[in-house]
Design a protein around this motif. Structure first.
Motif, PDB file in Angstrom:
ATOM      1  N   VAL A  17       0.820  -1.219   0.000  1.00 32.22           N
ATOM      2  CA  VAL A  17       0.000   0.000   0.000  1.00 32.22           C
ATOM      3  C   VAL A  17       0.852   1.265   0.000  1.00 32.22           C
ATOM      4  O   VAL A  17       0.395   2.315  -0.464  1.00 32.22           O
ATOM      5  CB  VAL A  17      -0.978   0.008   1.191  1.00 32.22           C
TER       6      VAL A  17
ATOM      7  N   PHE B  16      -5.198   6.327   4.539  1.00 32.99           N
ATOM      8  CA  PHE B  16      -4.988   6.093   3.116  1.00 32.99           C
ATOM      9  C   PHE B  16      -6.114   6.691   2.272  1.00 32.99           C
ATOM     10  O   PHE B  16      -7.215   6.942   2.753  1.00 32.99           O
ATOM     11  CB  PHE B  16      -4.905   4.591   2.826  1.00 32.99           C
TER      12      PHE B  16
ATOM     13  N   GLU C 240      -8.993   6.436  -0.701  1.00 34.58           N
ATOM     14  CA  GLU C 240     -10.082   5.461  -0.807  1.00 34.58           C
ATOM     15  C   GLU C 240      -9.693   4.213  -1.585  1.00 34.58           C
ATOM     16  O   GLU C 240     -10.016   3.095  -1.200  1.00 34.58           O
ATOM     17  CB  GLU C 240     -11.301   6.118  -1.453  1.00 34.58           C
ATOM     18  N   GLY C 241      -8.984   4.373  -2.690  1.00 37.20           N
ATOM     19  CA  GLY C 241      -8.682   3.224  -3.535  1.00 37.20           C
ATOM     20  C   GLY C 241      -7.309   2.618  -3.317  1.00 37.20           C
ATOM     21  O   GLY C 241      -6.833   1.849  -4.162  1.00 37.20           O
ATOM     22  N   THR C 242      -6.683   2.902  -2.163  1.00 38.56           N
ATOM     23  CA  THR C 242      -5.305   2.465  -1.917  1.00 38.56           C
ATOM     24  C   THR C 242      -5.136   0.956  -2.035  1.00 38.56           C
ATOM     25  O   THR C 242      -4.132   0.469  -2.567  1.00 38.56           O
ATOM     26  CB  THR C 242      -4.850   2.930  -0.527  1.00 38.56           C
ATOM     27  N   PHE C 243      -6.107   0.187  -1.548  1.00 35.34           N
ATOM     28  CA  PHE C 243      -5.963  -1.269  -1.498  1.00 35.34           C
ATOM     29  C   PHE C 243      -6.479  -1.964  -2.759  1.00 35.34           C
ATOM     30  O   PHE C 243      -6.400  -3.186  -2.849  1.00 35.34           O
ATOM     31  CB  PHE C 243      -6.695  -1.828  -0.279  1.00 35.34           C
ATOM     32  N   ASP C 244      -7.004  -1.210  -3.706  1.00 40.00           N
ATOM     33  CA  ASP C 244      -7.619  -1.831  -4.885  1.00 40.00           C
ATOM     34  C   ASP C 244      -6.638  -2.730  -5.625  1.00 40.00           C
ATOM     35  O   ASP C 244      -6.977  -3.856  -6.016  1.00 40.00           O
ATOM     36  CB  ASP C 244      -8.144  -0.760  -5.842  1.00 40.00           C
TER      37      ASP C 244
ATOM     38  N   SER D 218     -13.243   4.616   7.664  1.00 41.64           N
ATOM     39  CA  SER D 218     -12.612   5.548   6.741  1.00 41.64           C
ATOM     40  C   SER D 218     -13.111   5.234   5.346  1.00 41.64           C
ATOM     41  O   SER D 218     -13.805   4.230   5.128  1.00 41.64           O
ATOM     42  CB  SER D 218     -11.087   5.404   6.807  1.00 41.64           C
TER      43      SER D 218
ATOM     44  N   TRP E 217     -11.443   4.154   2.775  1.00 36.11           N
ATOM     45  CA  TRP E 217     -10.920   2.894   2.238  1.00 36.11           C
ATOM     46  C   TRP E 217     -11.525   1.684   2.928  1.00 36.11           C
ATOM     47  O   TRP E 217     -11.748   0.653   2.293  1.00 36.11           O
ATOM     48  CB  TRP E 217      -9.394   2.865   2.282  1.00 36.11           C
ATOM     49  N   CYS E 218     -11.810   1.808   4.235  1.00 39.64           N
ATOM     50  CA  CYS E 218     -12.485   0.701   4.932  1.00 39.64           C
ATOM     51  C   CYS E 218     -13.887   0.481   4.366  1.00 39.64           C
ATOM     52  O   CYS E 218     -14.304  -0.661   4.125  1.00 39.64           O
ATOM     53  CB  CYS E 218     -12.573   1.006   6.425  1.00 39.64           C
TER      54      CYS E 218
ATOM     55  N   ARG F  35     -14.972   1.242   1.411  1.00 40.22           N
ATOM     56  CA  ARG F  35     -14.874   0.726   0.040  1.00 40.22           C
ATOM     57  C   ARG F  35     -14.587  -0.770   0.034  1.00 40.22           C
ATOM     58  O   ARG F  35     -15.219  -1.534  -0.711  1.00 40.22           O
ATOM     59  CB  ARG F  35     -13.773   1.476  -0.699  1.00 40.22           C
ATOM     60  N   LEU F  36     -13.645  -1.223   0.867  1.00 41.27           N
ATOM     61  CA  LEU F  36     -13.314  -2.642   0.915  1.00 41.27           C
ATOM     62  C   LEU F  36     -14.487  -3.465   1.427  1.00 41.27           C
ATOM     63  O   LEU F  36     -14.754  -4.569   0.937  1.00 41.27           O
ATOM     64  CB  LEU F  36     -12.088  -2.871   1.792  1.00 41.27           C
TER      65      LEU F  36
END
Length: 414
Positions: A209, A246, A248-252, A274, A276-277, A279-280
């Protein structure tokens, strides 16, 4: 030819960044396509829905470039549906994919559509999930391995054992069902997966990440730590040297790589809220909400369920896992009352067992390694089967010495 009511048990590959325009003749079909365009699997696509059917499509693109996908409804009353399609073909750019929504279940007509270059023919009435699957299939390599299933495990509040249960669910998927699985510890600052699996890998999810430009299959594979033959760990560093706010799309990127590499990915979600949380969580194929039988858990679980039902209208509802049920001298909300207040069944109720959980935590073991035949182990195995679509574990094939062998494998790997 896609029939209405197709099975939606398979994992549908998210639609890539495309443009799509739909030209409908009926309000019913337009409403379904609008609903499909708002689905989590279509979040990268730019979609537009309008009325007018094939005639409107021809006029729209007579002097304009065509999008990646055109969806056109051809009603049953149209005297010559093939001529409408031929007119559309005259204005379509090379590479544009056309999906026809028709009202006639006619194999000869279907063959003529395909012969003219139509990518798929959907028979009305259509539903959002089948529509998404049809669009997804346009961009999926048919020879590729099936997409991995993501299972997000999130706590209704802190301290309810979310991480412990996430790790043991992943362990059960890998051991009881022989499925290659990755447990991803996403609590970057305070993750405990390394401790629970008695691992201290030098690299993990942080490397992915914090350097997203390096993420590919080979890079992610180097970050995985082998726990057993079928289970790998993407560990969190559990350090405070960098903040974890992070984008929003950091873990994509890393999730996409894992989905293309292994059949099952269990996401150990942090107790945080958050972008990103969220979104996942919304993007997961299955969600497990872990709660304690108390009022704070009930309130927070209700909020989670309401949000997820709204954001994921075409997905299975989250599964509720009550943990620590039956603690002596502690007033509790009864399981049935908890389910009634939440308007959702309790998928699993794990009994209070401090000796089992404490021993496993202190030894860096899974619950099944400490007590292979315990009630808790059986409950989690059944839940793991439900999450992967296989409700019956192959217990008859499990070697009674397997927990010991797995333990030795982990020691050798570390």
């Amino acid at each position: 030819m896609s029939e209405p009511g197709e099975s939606t048990d398979r994992v549908i590959t998210p639609v890539p960044r495309i443009t799509m325009q739909a030209f409908c003749e009926s309000a019913e079909v337009a409403a379904v396509i609008e609903a499909a365009s708002r689905d989590r699997r279509m979040q990268k696509a730019h979609s537009r829905v309008q009325m007018g059917g094939a005639t409107a499509a021809v006029e729209a693109f007579r002097n304009a470039p065509t999008p990646n996908v055109i969806v056109v409804e051809i009603g049953a009353g149209r005297p010559n549906p093939l001529s409408a399609l031929d007119s559309l073909a005259e204005v379509c750019d090379a590479g544009t994919k056309v999906v026809v929504v028709g009202h006639v279940n006619d194999i000869l007509l279907y063959r003529e559509f395909i012969r003219r270059g139509v990518s798929d023919y959907l028979i009305a009435p259509i539903d959002p999930v089948a529509t998404i699957a049809a669009i997804s299939d346009l961009f999926t390599d048919p020879s590729a391995e099936p997409l991995g299933r993501t299972i997000a495990v999130v706590g209704a509040k802190g301290g309810v054992g979310t991480s412990t249960l996430a790790h043991n669910i992943a362990w059960s998927v890998a051991r009881d069902f022989g499925t290659a699985t990755v447990i991803a510890d996403l609590d970057i600052a305070f993750g405990t997966a390394g401790l629970n699996f008695n691992q201290d890998p030098p690299q993990g999810v942080a490397e992915a990440v914090f350097a997203p430009e390096r993420v590919d299959a080979n890079f992610v594979d180097r970050l995985l730590s082998k726990c057993t033959d079928n289970l790998s760990l993407l560990a969190a560093p559990a350090t405070l040297d960098r903040p974890t706010d992070f984008a929003e799309g950091t873990f994509d990127g890393v999730i996409d790589v894992l989905r293309g590499s292994v059949p099952c990915i269990v996401l150990d979600m942090p107790h945080a809220w958050s972008a990103w949380c969220r979104r996942l969580l919304i993007g997961a194929d299955e969600i497990v909400v872990v709660a304690a039988p108390d009022l704070a858990s009930l309130r927070n679980a209700r909020n989670l369920f309401e949000l997820l039902r709204s954001a994921r209208p075409h997905d299975r509802a989250p599964r509720l896992l009550l943990n620590g049920v039956g603690m002596p001298k502690r007033p509790e909300i009864a399981v049935a009352e908890f389910a009634k207040a939440l308007d959702a069944p309790v998928a699993a109720a794990v009994p209070f067992d401090p000796a089992l959980f404490g021993t496993a935590a202190n030894n860096g073991q899974m619950l099944a390694e400490v007590q292979p035949g315990s009630k808790v182990t059986e409950i989690l195995s059944e839940l793991a089967g439900g999450l992967t679509g296989r409700p019956e574990a192959r217990r008859g094939r499990v070697n009674p010495l397997q927990p010991l062998l797995d333990r030795l494998t982990r020691r050798k790997a570390s």
